[in-house]
Motif scaffolding. Structure first.
Motif, PDB file in Angstrom:
ATOM      1  N   ALA A  29      34.999 -23.841  -3.215  1.00  0.00           N
ATOM      2  CA  ALA A  29      34.267 -23.954  -2.423  1.00  0.00           C
ATOM      3  C   ALA A  29      34.141 -23.487  -1.251  1.00  0.00           C
ATOM      4  O   ALA A  29      33.704 -22.768  -0.679  1.00  0.00           O
ATOM      5  CB  ALA A  29      33.257 -25.053  -2.642  1.00  0.00           C
ATOM      6  N   LEU A  30      35.228 -24.281  -0.975  1.00  0.00           N
ATOM      7  CA  LEU A  30      35.638 -23.767   0.417  1.00  0.00           C
ATOM      8  C   LEU A  30      36.234 -22.342   0.287  1.00  0.00           C
ATOM      9  O   LEU A  30      36.219 -21.100   2.044  1.00  0.00           O
ATOM     10  CB  LEU A  30      36.560 -24.201   0.610  1.00  0.00           C
ATOM     11  CG  LEU A  30      37.717 -24.125   1.938  1.00  0.00           C
ATOM     12  CD1 LEU A  30      36.620 -24.680   3.508  1.00  0.00           C
ATOM     13  CD2 LEU A  30      38.844 -25.541   2.079  1.00  0.00           C
ATOM     14  N   ALA A  31      36.471 -21.656  -0.868  1.00  0.00           N
ATOM     15  CA  ALA A  31      36.993 -20.019  -0.613  1.00  0.00           C
ATOM     16  C   ALA A  31      36.113 -19.240  -0.346  1.00  0.00           C
ATOM     17  O   ALA A  31      35.397 -18.332   0.328  1.00  0.00           O
ATOM     18  CB  ALA A  31      37.837 -20.333  -1.826  1.00  0.00           C
ATOM     19  N   ASP A  33      33.364 -20.378   1.130  1.00  0.00           N
ATOM     20  CA  ASP A  33      32.230 -20.173   1.975  1.00  0.00           C
ATOM     21  C   ASP A  33      33.440 -19.457   3.360  1.00  0.00           C
ATOM     22  O   ASP A  33      33.059 -19.086   4.444  1.00  0.00           O
ATOM     23  CB  ASP A  33      32.920 -22.017   2.592  1.00  0.00           C
ATOM     24  CG  ASP A  33      31.728 -22.511   2.233  1.00  0.00           C
ATOM     25  OD1 ASP A  33      31.069 -22.383   1.577  1.00  0.00           O
ATOM     26  OD2 ASP A  33      32.007 -24.087   2.675  1.00  0.00           O
ATOM     27  N   ILE A  34      34.772 -19.744   2.957  1.00  0.00           N
ATOM     28  CA  ILE A  34      35.298 -18.272   4.157  1.00  0.00           C
ATOM     29  C   ILE A  34      35.078 -16.810   3.856  1.00  0.00           C
ATOM     30  O   ILE A  34      34.949 -16.828   4.819  1.00  0.00           O
ATOM     31  CB  ILE A  34      36.777 -18.794   3.522  1.00  0.00           C
ATOM     32  CG1 ILE A  34      37.593 -19.828   4.621  1.00  0.00           C
ATOM     33  CG2 ILE A  34      37.648 -17.465   4.290  1.00  0.00           C
ATOM     34  CD1 ILE A  34      39.309 -20.682   3.272  1.00  0.00           C
ATOM     35  N   LEU A  35      34.827 -16.421   2.394  1.00  0.00           N
ATOM     36  CA  LEU A  35      34.580 -15.600   2.318  1.00  0.00           C
ATOM     37  C   LEU A  35      32.856 -15.236   2.275  1.00  0.00           C
ATOM     38  O   LEU A  35      32.320 -13.761   3.016  1.00  0.00           O
ATOM     39  CB  LEU A  35      34.633 -14.780   0.518  1.00  0.00           C
ATOM     40  CG  LEU A  35      35.763 -15.362   0.236  1.00  0.00           C
ATOM     41  CD1 LEU A  35      35.441 -14.866  -1.760  1.00  0.00           C
ATOM     42  CD2 LEU A  35      36.328 -13.369   0.168  1.00  0.00           C
ATOM     43  N   ARG A  36      31.915 -16.229   3.178  1.00  0.00           N
ATOM     44  CA  ARG A  36      30.736 -16.287   3.894  1.00  0.00           C
ATOM     45  C   ARG A  36      30.954 -15.510   4.516  1.00  0.00           C
ATOM     46  O   ARG A  36      30.534 -14.728   5.544  1.00  0.00           O
ATOM     47  CB  ARG A  36      29.937 -17.382   2.993  1.00  0.00           C
ATOM     48  CG  ARG A  36      29.566 -17.170   1.640  1.00  0.00           C
ATOM     49  CD  ARG A  36      28.510 -18.212   1.704  1.00  0.00           C
ATOM     50  NE  ARG A  36      28.227 -19.596   1.842  1.00  0.00           N
ATOM     51  CZ  ARG A  36      29.138 -20.453   0.342  1.00  0.00           C
ATOM     52  NH1 ARG A  36      28.314 -19.096  -0.757  1.00  0.00           N
ATOM     53  NH2 ARG A  36      29.260 -21.333   0.671  1.00  0.00           N
ATOM     54  N   HIS A  43      43.537 -13.993   0.873  1.00  0.00           N
ATOM     55  CA  HIS A  43      43.989 -15.060   0.652  1.00  0.00           C
ATOM     56  C   HIS A  43      42.915 -15.082   0.393  1.00  0.00           C
ATOM     57  O   HIS A  43      43.356 -16.671  -0.200  1.00  0.00           O
ATOM     58  CB  HIS A  43      44.539 -15.466   1.742  1.00  0.00           C
ATOM     59  CG  HIS A  43      45.838 -14.901   1.775  1.00  0.00           C
ATOM     60  ND1 HIS A  43      45.743 -14.081   3.037  1.00  0.00           N
ATOM     61  CD2 HIS A  43      47.209 -14.672   0.868  1.00  0.00           C
ATOM     62  CE1 HIS A  43      47.498 -13.176   2.707  1.00  0.00           C
ATOM     63  NE2 HIS A  43      48.362 -14.182   2.191  1.00  0.00           N
ATOM     64  N   ALA A  44      41.334 -14.981   0.875  1.00  0.00           N
ATOM     65  CA  ALA A  44      40.298 -16.178   0.000  1.00  0.00           C
ATOM     66  C   ALA A  44      39.979 -16.052  -1.233  1.00  0.00           C
ATOM     67  O   ALA A  44      39.897 -16.418  -2.472  1.00  0.00           O
ATOM     68  CB  ALA A  44      39.380 -16.152   0.740  1.00  0.00           C
ATOM     69  N   LEU A  45      40.443 -14.342  -1.387  1.00  0.00           N
ATOM     70  CA  LEU A  45      40.388 -13.826  -2.681  1.00  0.00           C
ATOM     71  C   LEU A  45      40.952 -14.344  -3.589  1.00  0.00           C
ATOM     72  O   LEU A  45      40.589 -14.947  -4.742  1.00  0.00           O
ATOM     73  CB  LEU A  45      40.474 -12.215  -2.468  1.00  0.00           C
ATOM     74  CG  LEU A  45      38.516 -11.719  -2.182  1.00  0.00           C
ATOM     75  CD1 LEU A  45      39.097 -10.251  -1.652  1.00  0.00           C
ATOM     76  CD2 LEU A  45      37.593 -11.855  -2.952  1.00  0.00           C
ATOM     77  N   LEU A  46      41.952 -14.114  -3.352  1.00  0.00           N
ATOM     78  CA  LEU A  46      43.570 -15.001  -4.344  1.00  0.00           C
ATOM     79  C   LEU A  46      43.339 -16.271  -5.051  1.00  0.00           C
ATOM     80  O   LEU A  46      43.239 -16.782  -5.907  1.00  0.00           O
ATOM     81  CB  LEU A  46      44.166 -15.101  -3.632  1.00  0.00           C
ATOM     82  CG  LEU A  46      45.271 -15.139  -4.342  1.00  0.00           C
ATOM     83  CD1 LEU A  46      45.881 -14.953  -5.772  1.00  0.00           C
ATOM     84  CD2 LEU A  46      47.053 -14.975  -3.822  1.00  0.00           C
ATOM     85  N   ILE A  47      43.072 -17.548  -3.654  1.00  0.00           N
ATOM     86  CA  ILE A  47      41.938 -18.334  -4.055  1.00  0.00           C
ATOM     87  C   ILE A  47      40.543 -18.795  -4.619  1.00  0.00           C
ATOM     88  O   ILE A  47      41.061 -19.577  -5.666  1.00  0.00           O
ATOM     89  CB  ILE A  47      41.847 -19.498  -2.485  1.00  0.00           C
ATOM     90  CG1 ILE A  47      43.526 -19.199  -1.729  1.00  0.00           C
ATOM     91  CG2 ILE A  47      41.134 -20.644  -2.849  1.00  0.00           C
ATOM     92  CD1 ILE A  47      43.419 -19.552  -0.445  1.00  0.00           C
ATOM     93  N   GLU A  48      39.974 -18.287  -4.574  1.00  0.00           N
ATOM     94  CA  GLU A  48      39.179 -17.865  -5.254  1.00  0.00           C
ATOM     95  C   GLU A  48      39.709 -17.632  -6.888  1.00  0.00           C
ATOM     96  O   GLU A  48      39.114 -18.392  -8.294  1.00  0.00           O
ATOM     97  CB  GLU A  48      38.364 -16.437  -5.358  1.00  0.00           C
ATOM     98  CG  GLU A  48      36.553 -16.587  -5.879  1.00  0.00           C
ATOM     99  CD  GLU A  48      35.805 -15.756  -5.871  1.00  0.00           C
ATOM    100  OE1 GLU A  48      34.521 -15.913  -5.671  1.00  0.00           O
ATOM    101  OE2 GLU A  48      36.012 -14.472  -5.076  1.00  0.00           O
TER     102      GLU A  48
END
Length: 673
Positions: A29-31, A33-36, A43-48
């Protein structure tokens, strides 16, 4: 403002990363939020992608990570994550593609190479998988933790080395190189079983790890697991990295299995490619000698010493062909080799002394011959451990255990198989002659000196040594009928690999088994035991001047060998008293002087009909590995019965050690003597 925004984004990325382990749903969920807030942030895509995998959405994770890897081809974490997800979903092709990209950029990534090898095997690309395993091992070899552990092992700081490796394997449990290294460390500490399990795991983790498989084969040979060793050797020789050492280890396994001819073919093939290999020439000589191909054996040994004149074992192998006499040129060559060797070349030096002893004996220069035999034995004795007093105590404990009342109290039990015929005694007692006579009978198969009974006995003795039982007698008394059945069946099963024919009976010619005849009859009550005995001076002196490659640590000192013979006679006399008729004795002197009579007695004991082939044993072309291999391919002769008399002036220590046994031969001395 921009700096504050960037700092907040980095903090959010770090928080999402921390959540992956404990709350992958929260991390997802946090990843997002970051991508929005920051569309396309790598790095957010990787965490997702990681969070999707951890929450069970592998298909969606694969799609996201594949897109990320295409857009960020140098993002190694993304490639690694993609490869794991692709592997988990069965997409080996995509896993391999990601790993190939990763390892091109980071060749030291051992875990990536090992995973690639697994995925390549799924695709049927065996040779490529093998190379990937080898690359993984190479990468692991530069791991600082493993390097520290290797240094500790070489310095014999085993506790420190084990601690390093076990800590590392907690973090990387599938590191094949660390697993193999831990196995070697534990083997050096003396635990063969645990070491073998670790090295087997290393090979399972990385089937292309050639050094681990080579080490495993050597451990399997040490444990006498010969079929398993051969199976691994067959794999090793198919390695894409061609190495003559792989062929050599396969040949050594074949020799141990008694498969001399195919081993010889390997040696000949290697010599055609590179003739200047003295060790291979020597190995070929051993094979040819065992097969009775004497001229070919002589040629091979001659080639070995031509290529390496200081090769002591090859000289001894040549001298040890009982029908070969070394001439003056050979003596000069050996003396020159001996003079050129540095003192630390003890193996070559003592072999040359034994060889010169034999050559000078043939030349009838007995004083010089004795000096060389004595020098060779003195060096060899310093290299082995043998405590004559301790051995005598062990023999006496065994004799006191297997008394007639004890045997009666143990009752029936054991494996009823009648297959084994044990020939026991001292080396150079005529046991090979007895074996060759019996192996010429249609119902009896000759094998070799089998270690299985000694392995079983050692395992039982270890239970006393480790404190499980207070003494040998208590341990033996604890064996239930079920235990005895299991042990007997184990022996039959372990020796099956050495039986190449359908003959119902087979010979185990390990001479040292005289120490275990009580145990043999407990676990194999229908086995037959033949005691091959020779005049004590003739037998002991012949053993003392015969260098044995291994196993006969008592034979390098005239006093030691005399005491050993004395212990043997006492032990056999004790068992004769406890179980009359259980053991059949063959006196060498009687066998060579009245062969047919002694052969008929022997066959009657075994319950076998007389066959004329037993008198023509020298026509039997079976492989013979002992020092008497050439002699038993000739009709019986009596020349060797009193060779010891040529050396009688120097045999005082032997006579003193034999004591009353010498005068009483062929009987045992009175117990009071």
């Amino acid at each position: 403002m921009a700096a504050n925004a960037a700092g907040g984004l980095n903090e959010a990325i770090a928080h999402a990363t921390r959540l992956l382990g404990a709350d992958p749903g929260g991390a997802l969920a946090l990843a997002r939020d970051i991508l929005r807030a920051a569309p396309g942030h790598p790095h957010a895509l990787l965490i997702e992608g990681q969070a999707l995998r951890l929450t069970g959405n592998a298909g969606e994770a694969l799609s996201r990570l594949a897109a990320l890897a295409r857009g960020q081809p140098r993002m190694l974490d993304a490639l690694w994550e993609l490869s794991q997800v692709a592997s988990a979903t069965g997409d080996s092709a995509q896993a391999v593609a990601a790993l190939e990209s990763l390892t091109r950029q980071q060749p030291a990534a051992a875990n990536a190479w090992f995973l690639m090898a697994k995925e390549l095997r799924k695709l049927g690309r065996t040779q490529d998988a093998w190379r990937a395993d080898l690359s993984g091992v190479h990468a692991s070899s530069r791991n600082p933790e493993l390097l520290k552990a290797a240094v500790a092992m070489n310095e014999e700081r085993f506790d420190a080395g084990e601690a390093i490796l076990k800590a590392w394997l907690q973090r990387a449990p599938e590191d094949a190189a660390a697993t193999r290294l831990l196995g070697e460390m534990i083997w050096r500490r003396g635990d063969l079983t645990e070491a073998m399990a670790l090295v087997e795991r290393a090979v399972a983790l990385a089937p292309g790890f050639d050094l681990a498989r080579d080490f495993l084969i050597r451990l399997l040979l040490q444990a006498n697991r010969l079929p398993d060793a051969l199976a691994h050797a067959e794999i090793l020789v198919t390695s894409p990295l061609k190495n003559p050492g792989h062929d050599l280890i396969k040949a050594s396994v074949l020799v141990r299995l008694g498969e001399q001819a195919p081993a010889g073919e390997i040696y000949e093939r290697l010599l055609k490619l590179q003739p200047n290999q003295p060790q291979v020439w020597q190995n070929l000589g051993h094979v040819r000698k065992t097969l009775g191909q004497q001229a070919e054996a002589i040629h091979a040994y001659r080639q070995a010493v031509t290529h390496q004149p200081t090769m002591g074992e090859a000289w001894w192998s040549l001298a040890n062909l009982k029908t070969v006499k070394l001439g003056d040129e050979d003596v000069a060559a050996m003396e020159s080799a001996l003079a050129s060797l540095a003192p630390d070349r003890r193996e070559d030096i003592f072999h040359l002394h034994f060889s010169l002893g034999k050559a000078l004996e043939d030349a009838k220069d007995y004083a010089a011959s004795f000096r060389h035999y004595e020098a060779g034995n003195r060096i060899r004795r310093a290299m082995v451990q043998h405590d004559a007093a301790e051995f005598t105590a062990e023999v006496e404990a065994t004799a006191k255990t297997f008394t007639a009342p004890f045997i009666a109290a143990m009752g029936d039990g054991g494996c009823p198989a009648p297959d084994p015929i044990f020939i026991v005694g001292l080396p150079r007692s005529g046991s090979t002659l007895v074996e060759q006579i019996l192996a010429s009978h249609s119902q009896v198969e000759g094998t070799m000196e089998l270690p299985e009974m000694m392995i079983i006995a050692s395992r039982l003795q270890a239970r006393v040594d480790e404190g499980e039982f207070p003494d040998f007698r208590t341990m033996i008394a604890s064996l239930t009928p079920g235990d005895r059945l299991r042990l007997g069946e184990e022996y039959i099963e372990r020796t099956r690999v050495h039986r190449q024919t359908g003959r119902p009976l087979f010979i185990d010619k390990m001479p040292n088994n005289w120490q275990h005849i009580g145990l043999i009859k407990l676990i194999l009550p229908n086995a037959k035991i033949i005691d091959a005995r020779r005049h004590p001076l003739s037998c002991c002196f012949s053993g003392w001047k015969q260098h044995f490659a291994r196993g006969q640590t008592f034979s390098y000192d005239l006093t030691d060998i005399g005491l050993y013979y004395r212990d043997y006679v006492a032990s056999m006399a004790s068992y004769d008293e406890a179980a009359p008729g259980a053991v059949h004795r063959v006196l060498y002197e009687d066998m060579v002087r009245n062969t047919e009579h002694e052969v008929r007695r022997l066959l009657d004991y075994l319950g076998l009909p007389f066959e004329p082939a037993c008198l023509e044993f020298y026509k039997n072309d079976r492989a013979v590995r002992t020092a008497s291999s050439e002699q038993v391919r000739q009709p019986i002769f009596t020349d060797g019965i009193e060779q010891w008399k040529n050396y009688e002036p120097w045999l005082g220590p032997l006579k003193a050690a034999l004591g009353p046994v010498l005068a009483a031969y062929p009987s045992a001395p009175d117990r009071a003597s």
